[in-house]
Design a protein around this motif. Structure first.
Motif, PDB file in Angstrom:
ATOM      1  N   UNK A   1       0.990  -1.244   0.138  1.00 41.97           N
ATOM      2  CA  UNK A   1       0.122  -0.003   0.120  1.00 41.97           C
ATOM      3  C   UNK A   1       0.869   1.296   0.097  1.00 41.97           C
ATOM      4  N   UNK A   2       0.678   2.415  -0.641  1.00 43.95           N
ATOM      5  CA  UNK A   2       1.253   3.517  -0.710  1.00 43.95           C
ATOM      6  C   UNK A   2       1.435   3.970   0.376  1.00 43.95           C
ATOM      7  N   UNK A   3       2.653   4.534   1.210  1.00 44.94           N
ATOM      8  CA  UNK A   3       2.793   5.174   2.410  1.00 44.94           C
ATOM      9  C   UNK A   3       3.757   6.130   2.244  1.00 44.94           C
ATOM     10  N   UNK A   4       3.930   6.709   3.619  1.00 49.79           N
ATOM     11  CA  UNK A   4       4.984   7.855   3.470  1.00 49.79           C
ATOM     12  C   UNK A   4       5.986   7.664   4.511  1.00 49.79           C
ATOM     13  N   UNK A   5       7.234   7.547   4.398  1.00 51.87           N
ATOM     14  CA  UNK A   5       8.420   7.531   5.215  1.00 51.87           C
ATOM     15  C   UNK A   5       9.416   8.632   4.612  1.00 51.87           C
ATOM     16  N   UNK A   6      10.042   9.505   5.299  1.00 52.50           N
ATOM     17  CA  UNK A   6      10.675  10.667   4.844  1.00 52.50           C
ATOM     18  C   UNK A   6      12.015  10.110   4.008  1.00 52.50           C
ATOM     19  N   UNK A   7      12.373   8.754   4.366  1.00 55.94           N
ATOM     20  CA  UNK A   7      13.607   8.373   3.957  1.00 55.94           C
ATOM     21  C   UNK A   7      13.545   7.420   2.520  1.00 55.94           C
ATOM     22  N   UNK A   8      12.237   7.280   2.111  1.00 55.70           N
ATOM     23  CA  UNK A   8      11.997   6.610   0.866  1.00 55.70           C
ATOM     24  C   UNK A   8      10.953   7.473  -0.030  1.00 55.70           C
ATOM     25  N   UNK A   9      10.870   7.232  -1.107  1.00 62.48           N
ATOM     26  CA  UNK A   9      10.101   7.661  -2.355  1.00 62.48           C
ATOM     27  C   UNK A   9      10.273   6.910  -3.615  1.00 62.48           C
ATOM     28  N   UNK A  10       9.127   6.291  -4.233  1.00 61.38           N
ATOM     29  CA  UNK A  10       8.061   6.066  -3.480  1.00 61.38           C
ATOM     30  C   UNK A  10       7.971   5.081  -2.185  1.00 61.38           C
ATOM     31  N   UNK A  11       6.833   5.254  -1.268  1.00 58.91           N
ATOM     32  CA  UNK A  11       7.154   4.526  -0.058  1.00 58.91           C
ATOM     33  C   UNK A  11       5.904   3.448  -0.164  1.00 58.91           C
TER      34      UNK A  11
ATOM     35  N   UNK B   1      10.168   0.933   0.608  1.00 55.44           N
ATOM     36  CA  UNK B   1      10.340   1.961  -0.466  1.00 55.44           C
ATOM     37  C   UNK B   1      11.627   2.095  -1.132  1.00 55.44           C
ATOM     38  N   UNK B   2      11.469   3.112  -1.945  1.00 59.96           N
ATOM     39  CA  UNK B   2      12.707   3.193  -2.677  1.00 59.96           C
ATOM     40  C   UNK B   2      13.580   4.213  -2.077  1.00 59.96           C
ATOM     41  N   UNK B   3      14.747   3.960  -1.766  1.00 59.23           N
ATOM     42  CA  UNK B   3      15.523   4.751  -1.101  1.00 59.23           C
ATOM     43  C   UNK B   3      15.410   6.424  -1.451  1.00 59.23           C
ATOM     44  N   UNK B   4      15.281   7.251  -0.893  1.00 59.18           N
ATOM     45  CA  UNK B   4      14.950   8.837  -1.420  1.00 59.18           C
ATOM     46  C   UNK B   4      16.378   9.257  -1.902  1.00 59.18           C
ATOM     47  N   UNK B   5      16.104  10.086  -3.119  1.00 58.11           N
ATOM     48  CA  UNK B   5      17.434  10.258  -3.567  1.00 58.11           C
ATOM     49  C   UNK B   5      18.236  11.441  -2.703  1.00 58.11           C
ATOM     50  N   UNK B   6      17.618  12.236  -1.805  1.00 55.29           N
ATOM     51  CA  UNK B   6      18.188  13.072  -0.992  1.00 55.29           C
ATOM     52  C   UNK B   6      19.269  11.969  -0.004  1.00 55.29           C
ATOM     53  N   UNK B   7      18.581  10.944   0.332  1.00 50.67           N
ATOM     54  CA  UNK B   7      19.307  10.027   1.214  1.00 50.67           C
ATOM     55  C   UNK B   7      20.687   9.479   0.662  1.00 50.67           C
ATOM     56  N   UNK B   8      20.444   9.245  -0.886  1.00 50.74           N
ATOM     57  CA  UNK B   8      21.290   8.601  -1.444  1.00 50.74           C
ATOM     58  C   UNK B   8      22.672   9.724  -1.742  1.00 50.74           C
TER      59      UNK B   8
END
Lengths: 695, 341
Positions: free
Chosen positions: B247-257, B287-294
């Motif tokens: 299910x789509x969700x939100x965690x700041x360190x992933x996008x999409x989550x 989710x997919x690791x957020x580009x900011x984190x990478x």
């Protein structure tokens, strides 16, 4: 957050029933926890993620429903029939701190009649758990639940100078809020003021003597946009959270302010009577900054595929994004084909980068489209270094009857200090412990295990063996990035019967040597050279005569083992000895292993000779052992003690020890003379050093 | 003469019939065939006085009788020896139904049991187990995870601080950052460990609990790989019939989550008490690791993509073993601990 199904249907004409709708929305990322009937309505209870403040209203949820079902949103009626008199002639708005309040609108409704709300309004609010106050207050609430825009109604006549000033509070400035509480403000907080004083805490709560009352005739209706950070900080500082602050601190839609004002004004005119003055005062100093924050974002077909593994038609992506309120343009000619330029709608403050757009398209298309795959091999996996030894340790200890304990990392300060050798300045203290008596980060495991033991004794267990492996903390040794050192330690605690299920020896109690034996077995299991145990009379938490310092064969200190000091357990119900060992497990794991090497099996017989000696009780086994070994007897292959006898017939201060010595030569059978000579050397040196007598 | 021999035979038979014990049997042997004073031995000695003719005949008869007597004696003796052995064994009988002598084994903590199972599964899928500090700097706990400066998780209400900059880690996601700093992609990491949040203990909360974090960063990794990996994991963990739902969700360190659900291991998805009737159990966020984190750890998000996921061990433990109060996990009551294996 609660949403009324009937209300929602007024904004979007879905034909899904409430349960189907809940399931669709849940699978699109708006989790519905429950659907409960309420009269002829159904209430959907949402558990929203913090990035979706735009969905904290019926309009917000309706937009999602529309995008999911290909429907249109029907904006609720907000048409105003203003009179000739102009708002600007009656009042003014001055924003002094536009960084905290980029937009503030005011409208005046004259000649209202404050009274109870009509039944439908009362019922609607009640269905969502809101109490009805009066018609005007109810309408501001209603429009907030509908549009997500918090509103506030002032009694215009009670505003000094009939004007609004939006400014930071003065340090120490006081104001009584609607709930009757007097609150002291600071200069980091934003207030809505009239010509003389604060009349509301901006975006959080109105003041007591400026709000709507039964006598109110002219209403000044506030609809504004406050920056989230300050609202959160102020709300926290004042410990004051409201429906308005909840929304503002998460981020409201700067674009809906005037519509919400119109909608509420229209409803007030219709329900509470009165006439709406012409023109909305719209102080919007932050307009350019707000608009600048909605820049075009590139959406690349290729990136979508790279992240989701799915292909998407550009037209389909465009359809979804448009349905969500985005402005979408096909990529300009300078860009590669297969791209879109997307500007997110003002209510989607969470959509900022391409990955956000990708999630939007993927979630509306449906995550169930995802095709699963397993990443190909990228090399072998590996456990944490030392994990095989950790598991071996756990197996050994459980085989020895120990249960594994896991304790909180924070402990009682006094207990930890009593049972640890860590220096006072190495203790770390939590700023805000949940339980004030558990405020220190543990420097040792012993305190936690003693607590656990006490718990077990208090619950009727008499035979308890526990071990724990876990990290302890030391503030006086810092890592390069300033973090305190974390050390993995191992501790064991044991008390009670040696084997409570041995019906022939149920009375035998665990003692020092049992726990010491476990440490010896552990070293052996891990392939280490034998550990050293030296008398440890100075360990404060252990019995001074029954404690040992433990170290590696090379002398590196590991910890201690012993019987708990009677003082520590004076309050315990049981009188049996409690044994405790704690060591630096990290150091044990890192210690050098003895390499296994094959030794030829003996070809010639081993001769066993026993020896009974009278010797002072104060002579330790270690000194006897080392003394005999110091003779470097060529053929002595093993030396054991097999009995210690104390008897009244023996001289005061002496006991009898029985030794067993094993001799063997690799190349022949030893002669009686050789062995007798060796035995005599042993007796001689023990007599010389310790005054031992052969029995 | 043969009369006399018949008489002797009869005498022996009578006497041997009266023997009742091993000692009497020995006495009988001595009396009849004893080397010095045996009746038969004495009889043999008289043979010399007979004529050669009689001597031969009588000698044959006597020898015959002696064989008979010897046989009879052996029979008697072995019968008594067997009886003696039986009596000896009978006297040594023990109650084999009494409990055996062994020390009952202790038990591993249920969190350890689950953690080891999960580690085993992921190591076999090519992951490295990693560890990270329990006391973290703001950078690892929040900044590097793309958690905004104003995020409520950072508040002293939610997080245990030691100083303004040091706190007990609030999620094992911190290990993502350490791992990516330590090694270059391709990387696959599993990080189990303790995390801390300022929750007052109750039946479903503790201020400390365990999470397992997963991270994979390689070229060409998609959400489909994440879902496939999770599917593989839950099948190995809960059985091959287990299904997975995102299910789509939100965690700041992933996008999409995505929030991961798996079909209930108890009812298989039809709805029961374990899954509260829904047929699904929430596993955790992913989710997919957020580009900011990478970017923050110097990995180019256009070159590498990755996924991350996290799951709570305490909750899993409660569901799998049917715990009604997770405070029990850290009370270390042996009556509780000895139930798990």
């Amino acid at each position: 957050m609660k949403i009324s199904y009937n209300w929602l249907k007024e904004i979007v004409e879905t034909d899904l029933d409430p349960r189907e709708l809940a399931s669709r929305l849940t699978m699109a990322g708006l989790a519905v926890d429950a659907v409960e009937p309420h009269g002829d309505d159904q209430i959907l209870e949402f558990d929203l993620t913090s990035n979706r403040p735009d969905c904290l209203s019926h309009l917000g949820i309706a937009r999602e429903v529309a995008a999911l079902s290909g429907l249109q949103v029907r904006m609720p009626e907000a048409e105003i029939k203003p009179v000739v008199e102009r708002t600007g002639d009656v009042t003014t708005v001055e924003i002094r701190d536009a960084d905290l309040c980029p937009r503030y609108t005011a409208r005046v409704i004259r000649g209202v009649k404050i009274g109870p709300s009509p039944d439908w309004l009362v019922r609607r609010l009640e269905a969502l758990g809101q109490r009805s106050v009066n018609n005007v207050a109810d309408i501001t609430n209603y429009v907030m639940l509908e549009t997500g825009q918090p509103l506030h109604a002032f009694d215009l006549d009670r505003l000094q100078g009939r004007r609004i000033i939006v400014r930071r509070a003065v340090d120490g400035e006081k104001m009584t809020t609607l709930d009757g509480e007097e609150r002291e403000l600071t200069s980091s907080m934003l207030v809505i003021a009239d010509a003389e004083r604060a009349v509301a805490i901006g975006g959080i709560k109105g003041g007591e003597d400026s709000g709507i009352s039964e006598t109110t005739v002219d209403v000044l209706l506030e609809a504004a946009w406050f920056t989230p950070v300050q609202i959160r900080q102020t709300s926290k500082a004042l410990a004051l959270s409201t429906e308005a602050s909840y929304r503002f601190e998460r981020g409201t839609d700067p674009g809906i302010v005037s519509y919400a004002s119109d909608r509420a004004s229209a409803l007030i005119a219709r329900i509470a009577g009165g006439e709406v003055l012409d023109g909305l005062i719209d102080a919007y100093p932050g307009r350019s900054a707000v608009e600048a924050s909605f820049q075009p974002i590139l959406f690349r077909e290729s990136r979508y595929e790279a992240l989701t593994g799915l292909r998407v038609e550009l037209a389909e992506a465009e359809r979804i994004l448009t349905a969500l309120g985005c402005r979408v343009r096909q990529g300009s000619s300078s860009l590669a084909s297969g791209t879109l330029e997307v500007v997110s709608p003002t209510w989607r403050i969470d959509v900022r980068i391409e990955e956000d757009l990708i999630e939007e398209v993927a979630r509306i298309a449906g995550y169930d489209l995802l095709e699963t795959s397993l990443p190909g091999s990228a090399g072998a996996g590996a456990y944490l270094i030392g994990e095989d030894d950790r598991r071996a340790t756990r197996r050994l200890l459980t085989s020895a009857g120990f249960h594994e304990a896991v304790s909180f990392s924070f402990v009682n300060a006094g207990l930890d200090a009593q049972m640890s050798s860590a220096a006072e300045e190495s203790r770390l203290v939590l700023l805000d412990p949940i339980d004030a008596s558990q405020s220190h980060m543990r420097t040792a495991l012993a305190g936690g295990l003693l607590r656990a033991l006490e718990h077990n004794l208090n619950h009727g267990s008499r035979n308890v063996r526990l071990f724990e492996i876990g990290k302890c903390f030391q503030a006086n040794q810092l890592e390069p990035d300033g973090r305190p050192t974390e050390i993995e330690r191992l501790a064991l605690i044991a008390t009670g019967a040696r084997n409570e299920f041995d019906w022939q020896d149920a009375g035998s109690r665990l003692d020092f040597y049992d726990l010491k034996g476990i440490l010896e077995a552990l070293a052996d299991q891990l392939g280490l050279a034998a550990l050293r145990f030296d008398p440890g009379a100075e360990i404060p938490w252990l019995h001074p005569g029954r404690a040992a310092m433990v170290s590696l064969a090379n002398g590196d200190p590991l910890g201690s083992v012993g019987q708990l000091h009677p003082r520590l357990v004076a309050g315990f119900k049981v009188r049996q000895p409690i044994l405790l060992a704690e060591i630096d497990f990290q150091r044990l794991l890192a210690a050098a292993r003895v390499e296994a090497r094959y030794n030829q099996l003996p070809k010639f017989p081993t001769v066993v000779r026993d020896l009974a000696l009278l010797i002072e009780t104060s002579v330790t086994w270690q000194s006897i052992d080392e003394t005999i070994r110091s003779l470097n007897l060529t053929h002595l292959v093993d030396l054991r003690i097999f009995d210690i006898y104390r008897g009244r017939e023996l001289p005061e201060g002496r006991h009898s020890i029985a030794l067993s010595l094993r001799y063997r030569a690799a190349d022949r059978t030893l002669t009686d003379e050789e062995i007798t000579a060796a035995q005599e050397q042993v007796v001689r040196i023990l007599t010389m050093r310790f005054g031992a007598e052969l029995r | 003469m043969s009369d006399r021999i018949d008489q002797l035979r009869e005498d022996f038979r009578r006497e041997s019939g009266e023997v009742t014990g091993e000692q009497e049997a020995t006495a009988l042997r001595d009396r009849w065939v004893g080397r010095k004073s045996g009746l038969l031995t004495a009889e043999m000695k008289t043979l010399g006085r007979l004529s050669p003719e009689d001597r031969r005949l009588t000698g044959q008869l006597l020898n015959h009788l002696k064989e008979e007597i010897e046989q009879e004696l052996e029979l008697l003796e072995s019968r008594f020896a067997a009886a003696r052995e039986l009596a000896q064994l009978a006297s040594e009988q023990i109650d084999v139904t009494l409990p055996g002598r062994h020390l009952p084994a202790g038990h591993l903590h249920p969190i350890t049991l689950l953690r080891q199972r999960i580690e085993d599964i992921f190591v076999s899928m090519g992951y490295h187990i990693e560890d990270g500090p329990e006391i973290e700097t703001d950078f690892y706990n929040f900044d590097a995870l793309n958690i905004p400066a104003i995020h409520p998780a950072r508040s002293r209400q939610d997080t245990f601080y030691i100083t303004g900059k040091l706190a007990l880690r609030s999620q094992t996601s911190t290990v993502q950052i350490h791992s990516m700093q330590r090694r270059q992609p391709p990387l696959r990491v599993i990080a189990p460990g303790r995390v801390f949040r300022r929750d007052t203990p109750d039946a479903t909360h503790n201020p400390m609990f365990y999470q397992v974090e997963g991270l994979l960063v390689e070229r060409g990794i998609t959400l489909g790989d994440l879902k496939g990996t999770i599917e593989e994991f839950v099948r190995r963990m809960f059985g091959p019939q287990t299904r997975t739902r995102f299910r789509p969700s939100y965690f700041p360190f992933v996008e999409p989550g995505a929030e991961i659900d798996y079909s209930c291991f108890k009812c298989g998805g039809t709805g029961c008490r374990v899954c509260k009737g829904s047929g699904w159990i929430e596993m955790g966020g992913s989710g997919m690791v957020h580009p900011n984190v990478l970017r923050g750890v110097g990995i180019d998000p256009d070159e590498y993509t990755g996924f991350a996921f996290g799951l709570g061990l305490d909750r899993l433990c409660a569901l799998m073993y049917g715990l009604d109060d997770i405070r029990l996990l850290y009370e270390n009551d042996i009556r509780f601990l000895e139930q798990f294996r």
